[in-house]
Design a protein around this motif. Structure first.
Motif, PDB file in Angstrom:
ATOM      1  N   ALA A   8     -46.547   4.065  39.685  1.00 61.18           N
ATOM      2  CA  ALA A   8     -45.819   2.821  39.836  1.00 61.18           C
ATOM      3  C   ALA A   8     -44.456   2.850  40.444  1.00 61.18           C
ATOM      4  O   ALA A   8     -43.856   2.282  41.187  1.00 61.18           O
ATOM      5  CB  ALA A   8     -45.823   1.907  38.680  1.00 61.18           C
ATOM      6  N   LEU A   9     -43.846   3.764  39.895  1.00 64.01           N
ATOM      7  CA  LEU A   9     -42.423   4.258  40.194  1.00 64.01           C
ATOM      8  C   LEU A   9     -42.587   4.968  41.665  1.00 64.01           C
ATOM      9  O   LEU A   9     -41.480   4.299  42.450  1.00 64.01           O
ATOM     10  CB  LEU A   9     -41.767   5.473  39.379  1.00 64.01           C
ATOM     11  N   GLU A  34     -46.265  -4.539  31.440  1.00 63.83           N
ATOM     12  CA  GLU A  34     -46.425  -3.305  30.806  1.00 63.83           C
ATOM     13  C   GLU A  34     -46.318  -2.199  31.972  1.00 63.83           C
ATOM     14  O   GLU A  34     -45.946  -0.926  31.604  1.00 63.83           O
ATOM     15  CB  GLU A  34     -47.681  -3.087  30.167  1.00 63.83           C
ATOM     16  N   ILE A  35     -46.995  -2.253  33.107  1.00 68.07           N
ATOM     17  CA  ILE A  35     -46.709  -1.402  34.048  1.00 68.07           C
ATOM     18  C   ILE A  35     -45.357  -1.064  34.599  1.00 68.07           C
ATOM     19  O   ILE A  35     -44.990  -0.072  34.803  1.00 68.07           O
ATOM     20  CB  ILE A  35     -47.720  -1.885  35.538  1.00 68.07           C
ATOM     21  N   ILE A  36     -44.734  -2.120  34.638  1.00 70.81           N
ATOM     22  CA  ILE A  36     -43.252  -1.954  34.908  1.00 70.81           C
ATOM     23  C   ILE A  36     -42.411  -1.293  34.009  1.00 70.81           C
ATOM     24  O   ILE A  36     -41.670  -0.489  34.284  1.00 70.81           O
ATOM     25  CB  ILE A  36     -42.397  -3.525  35.168  1.00 70.81           C
ATOM     26  N   GLU A  37     -42.821  -1.338  32.766  1.00 69.49           N
ATOM     27  CA  GLU A  37     -42.317  -0.735  31.675  1.00 69.49           C
ATOM     28  C   GLU A  37     -42.570   0.895  31.773  1.00 69.49           C
ATOM     29  O   GLU A  37     -41.860   1.697  31.344  1.00 69.49           O
ATOM     30  CB  GLU A  37     -42.531  -1.183  30.226  1.00 69.49           C
ATOM     31  N   LEU A  38     -43.840   0.909  32.039  1.00 69.44           N
ATOM     32  CA  LEU A  38     -44.059   2.554  32.097  1.00 69.44           C
ATOM     33  C   LEU A  38     -43.345   3.206  33.363  1.00 69.44           C
ATOM     34  O   LEU A  38     -43.110   4.281  33.321  1.00 69.44           O
ATOM     35  CB  LEU A  38     -45.711   2.372  32.319  1.00 69.44           C
ATOM     36  N   ALA A  39     -43.075   2.332  34.392  1.00 70.49           N
ATOM     37  CA  ALA A  39     -42.279   2.763  35.469  1.00 70.49           C
ATOM     38  C   ALA A  39     -40.950   3.026  34.970  1.00 70.49           C
ATOM     39  O   ALA A  39     -40.124   4.065  35.702  1.00 70.49           O
ATOM     40  CB  ALA A  39     -42.332   1.765  36.848  1.00 70.49           C
ATOM     41  N   ARG A  40     -40.281   2.347  34.183  1.00 68.41           N
ATOM     42  CA  ARG A  40     -39.103   2.244  33.739  1.00 68.41           C
ATOM     43  C   ARG A  40     -39.165   3.876  32.729  1.00 68.41           C
ATOM     44  O   ARG A  40     -38.085   4.676  32.891  1.00 68.41           O
ATOM     45  CB  ARG A  40     -38.740   1.327  32.536  1.00 68.41           C
ATOM     46  N   GLY A  41     -40.090   4.052  32.048  1.00 70.69           N
ATOM     47  CA  GLY A  41     -40.125   5.560  31.461  1.00 70.69           C
ATOM     48  C   GLY A  41     -40.400   6.660  32.329  1.00 70.69           C
ATOM     49  O   GLY A  41     -39.644   7.656  32.066  1.00 70.69           O
ATOM     50  N   PRO A  70     -37.305  -6.776  27.969  1.00 72.79           N
ATOM     51  CA  PRO A  70     -36.452  -5.914  27.137  1.00 72.79           C
ATOM     52  C   PRO A  70     -36.994  -4.440  27.237  1.00 72.79           C
ATOM     53  O   PRO A  70     -38.341  -4.263  27.663  1.00 72.79           O
ATOM     54  CB  PRO A  70     -36.844  -6.503  25.849  1.00 72.79           C
ATOM     55  N   VAL A  71     -36.131  -3.799  26.962  1.00 70.24           N
ATOM     56  CA  VAL A  71     -36.583  -2.257  26.975  1.00 70.24           C
ATOM     57  C   VAL A  71     -37.467  -2.014  25.612  1.00 70.24           C
ATOM     58  O   VAL A  71     -37.303  -2.075  24.542  1.00 70.24           O
ATOM     59  CB  VAL A  71     -35.244  -1.249  26.864  1.00 70.24           C
ATOM     60  N   SER A  72     -38.638  -1.408  26.045  1.00 71.63           N
ATOM     61  CA  SER A  72     -39.737  -0.996  25.064  1.00 71.63           C
ATOM     62  C   SER A  72     -40.314   0.481  25.227  1.00 71.63           C
ATOM     63  O   SER A  72     -41.107   0.848  24.330  1.00 71.63           O
ATOM     64  CB  SER A  72     -40.969  -2.118  24.685  1.00 71.63           C
ATOM     65  N   HIS A  73     -40.061   1.149  26.212  1.00 72.10           N
ATOM     66  CA  HIS A  73     -40.944   2.506  26.497  1.00 72.10           C
ATOM     67  C   HIS A  73     -40.186   3.356  25.419  1.00 72.10           C
ATOM     68  O   HIS A  73     -39.148   3.345  25.509  1.00 72.10           O
ATOM     69  CB  HIS A  73     -40.598   2.838  27.807  1.00 72.10           C
ATOM     70  N   PRO A  74     -40.874   4.122  24.994  1.00 75.24           N
ATOM     71  CA  PRO A  74     -40.360   5.207  23.769  1.00 75.24           C
ATOM     72  C   PRO A  74     -39.115   6.035  24.569  1.00 75.24           C
ATOM     73  O   PRO A  74     -38.112   6.272  23.925  1.00 75.24           O
ATOM     74  CB  PRO A  74     -41.447   5.974  23.370  1.00 75.24           C
ATOM     75  N   ALA A  75     -39.448   6.644  25.567  1.00 75.11           N
ATOM     76  CA  ALA A  75     -38.470   7.499  26.176  1.00 75.11           C
ATOM     77  C   ALA A  75     -37.284   6.877  26.490  1.00 75.11           C
ATOM     78  O   ALA A  75     -36.167   7.259  26.539  1.00 75.11           O
ATOM     79  CB  ALA A  75     -39.159   8.175  27.416  1.00 75.11           C
ATOM     80  N   ALA A  76     -37.301   5.575  27.188  1.00 76.31           N
ATOM     81  CA  ALA A  76     -36.026   4.859  27.367  1.00 76.31           C
ATOM     82  C   ALA A  76     -35.495   4.419  26.026  1.00 76.31           C
ATOM     83  O   ALA A  76     -34.133   4.458  26.002  1.00 76.31           O
ATOM     84  CB  ALA A  76     -36.363   3.551  28.232  1.00 76.31           C
TER      85      ALA A  76
END
Length: 213
Positions: free
Chosen positions: A27-28, A62-69, A114-120
């Motif tokens: 996604a990123l 959730e895909i967007i949040e995975l891209a944040r991670g 909101p930020v929810s990815h563990p790495a972020a």
């Protein structure tokens, strides 16, 4: 019991083709290369059916949040910002600016959730610790992180657009004399607007801390 044939054993992948990490990274890449997210196109990139995504994610958000991670993994970010308040703000602002500049198309979407990815979350936790060590009261840590994040996103988007936000011809200088004079002055004595923004943020935080004492 029938023994599986060699063909069926060879044809079965040893590792799953799809995972949350793979979805985030793909996604990123799509945001970087195509400046947007299309789930059908993302499925194409990963060589899977679109329906396969929903075994791993609940949907687009959730895909967007995975891209944040994936961005946190890819970007060069400090393990721990150190120093006084001004230094911590500059280190964190500069690192966020570099990271966000990698993928401007993703930024408006990151602001919308909101930020929810563990790495972020782990990264922002380290930033929060750095601010605490630099003397920031705990009740000001979250507002500081939110302001820095928004400023870095805005600066990253700004860097991708026009050099100047003001379009005034010489013939129009008498119509907008103060704005024209200010634009001329900064052209003659340039200011690094991103360093200036970091300095303004630092001054604002120092003032807020002093007022809270």
């Amino acid at each position: 019991m029938q023994t599986p044939s060699k063909t069926s054993q060879l044809g079965r992948p040893k590792t799953p083709r799809l995972s949350r990490k793979a979805i985030g990274r793909a996604a990123l890449e799509m945001f970087q290369e195509e400046e947007g997210l299309s789930i059908p196109r993302l499925a194409e990139r990963l060589g899977v059916r679109q329906s396969s995504f929903y075994k791993h994610v609940t949907g687009r958000q959730e895909i967007i949040e995975l891209a944040r991670g994936a961005l946190v993994e890819k970007a060069t970010l400090p393990e721990m910002a150190q120093g006084n308040l001004d230094q911590v703000i500059r280190q964190i602002f500069d690192s966020l600016l570099r990271a966000y500049s990698l993928v401007p198309a993703l930024l408006p979407l990151l602001l919308a959730q909101p930020v929810s990815h563990p790495a972020a979350l782990a990264l922002y936790d380290r930033f929060a610790e750095a601010f605490e060590r630099a003397g920031t009261p705990r009740n000001l840590v979250i507002p500081t992180l939110e302001t820095l994040d928004s400023a870095a996103i805005g600066a990253s988007l700004d860097a991708m657009t026009m050099e100047s936000a003001w379009s005034i011809s010489d013939e129009e200088q008498s119509d907008y004399p103060h704005l024209y004079a200010a634009r001329t002055a900064v052209a003659e004595q340039p200011v690094d607007r991103f360093s200036f923004l970091a300095d303004v943020l630092a001054a604002g935080l120092r003032s807020a801390i002093k007022a809270a004492d």
